[in-house]
Design an enzyme around this catalytic site. Structure first.
Site, short mmCIF file in Angstrom:
data_model
loop_
_atom_site.label_atom_id
_atom_site.label_comp_id
_atom_site.label_asym_id
_atom_site.label_seq_id
_atom_site.Cartn_x
_atom_site.Cartn_y
_atom_site.Cartn_z
N LYS A 59 3.19 -64.10 54.50
CA LYS A 59 2.57 -64.43 55.78
C LYS A 59 1.06 -64.17 55.76
O LYS A 59 0.28 -64.93 56.26
CB LYS A 59 3.21 -63.59 56.89
CG LYS A 59 4.23 -64.38 57.70
CD LYS A 59 4.67 -63.63 58.92
CE LYS A 59 5.73 -62.61 58.52
NZ LYS A 59 6.11 -61.70 59.58
N HIS A 74 -10.04 -59.24 37.41
CA HIS A 74 -8.66 -59.21 36.89
C HIS A 74 -8.61 -59.79 35.47
O HIS A 74 -7.96 -59.24 34.58
CB HIS A 74 -7.73 -60.04 37.77
CG HIS A 74 -7.57 -59.56 39.18
ND1 HIS A 74 -7.73 -60.39 40.27
CD2 HIS A 74 -7.27 -58.35 39.69
CE1 HIS A 74 -7.51 -59.71 41.38
NE2 HIS A 74 -7.23 -58.46 41.06
N SER A 116 -10.29 -59.29 45.46
CA SER A 116 -9.72 -60.53 46.01
C SER A 116 -10.07 -60.66 47.49
O SER A 116 -10.30 -61.77 47.98
CB SER A 116 -8.20 -60.52 45.87
OG SER A 116 -7.84 -60.50 44.52
N ARG A 132 -12.59 -49.54 39.78
CA ARG A 132 -13.95 -50.07 39.99
C ARG A 132 -14.92 -48.94 40.31
O ARG A 132 -16.04 -48.91 39.83
CB ARG A 132 -13.97 -51.07 41.15
CG ARG A 132 -13.33 -52.38 40.80
CD ARG A 132 -13.07 -53.21 42.01
NE ARG A 132 -12.17 -52.48 42.91
CZ ARG A 132 -11.57 -53.01 43.95
NH1 ARG A 132 -11.79 -54.26 44.26
NH2 ARG A 132 -10.76 -52.30 44.70
#
Ligand code: PNS
Length: 171
Positions: A41, A17, A128, A90
């Site tokens: 959540k 990023h 991530s 990517r």
């Protein structure tokens, strides 16, 4: 004035990023890094924590700001007057999903143009979710994220920073 948005979840922000942010800041006059305020959540970091981490790594780039948004990206773009969406690609596996989102956004807001930057080869494997997974099992994440976030990510993952050696020895 080319005002672009780089939207994403950034949970957590990675070197991949950071690379896209730095390269797009050179291309566009103004870049807003937009953190999606999704359901917290299932997120490792709250939206406020994600915004603050992004602010830390962009503080020296004058034309980059960080914000969060709810709801549709195109609605947020209209609100802030941005017409360019930046996304990193990517591998070909990203392409189908990204193409669909880009086309939908363009139909919903014809002024919106998506610009894809190919991810630096160094980070083409990185996401991530890979960082979260490695951190959860105590793997070494120092090659994936800026150093100041390593401990915070382990803490959130309820892991001590035991690194790859401990993982190896635990077999
Ligand atoms: O980092 P991510 O999770 O791949 O980013 C995805 C993101 C935030 C760019 C995308 O989910 C998004 O724009 N969400 C906002 C809601 C929206 O506009 N959805 C319609 C896109 S078709």
């Amino acid at each position: 004035m080319r005002k672009a948005i780089y939207p994403g979840s950034f949970d957590p922000v990675t070197f991949g990023h950071q690379d896209i942010i730095e390269r797009s800041s050179v291309i566009f006059d103004e870049l807003i890094v937009g953190v999606l305020n999704n359901s917290e959540k299932n997120s490792l970091f709250s939206v406020g924590e994600r915004v603050s981490m992004l602010k830390e790594i962009t503080k020296d780039i004058p034309n980059v700001t960080v914000d969060s948004f709810d709801g549709l990206l195109v609605d947020y773009m209209k609100e802030i007057g941005a017409t360019i969406i930046v996304r990193g690609l990517r591998a070909v596996t990203d392409f189908e999903y990204e193409l669909q989102i880009a086309q939908t956004n363009h139909v919903e807001y014809p002024r919106a143009e998506t610009v894809f930057l190919t991810t630096n080869l160094k980070y083409s494997y990185l996401s991530s979710s890979i960082v979260r997974e490695f951190a959860a099992y105590g793997g070494d994440i120092s090659k994936f994220v800026p150093s100041q976030f390593v401990d915070r990510i382990y803490e959130k993952s309820n892991r001590k920073q035991d690194g790859p050696t401990a993982v190896k020895n635990s077999k």
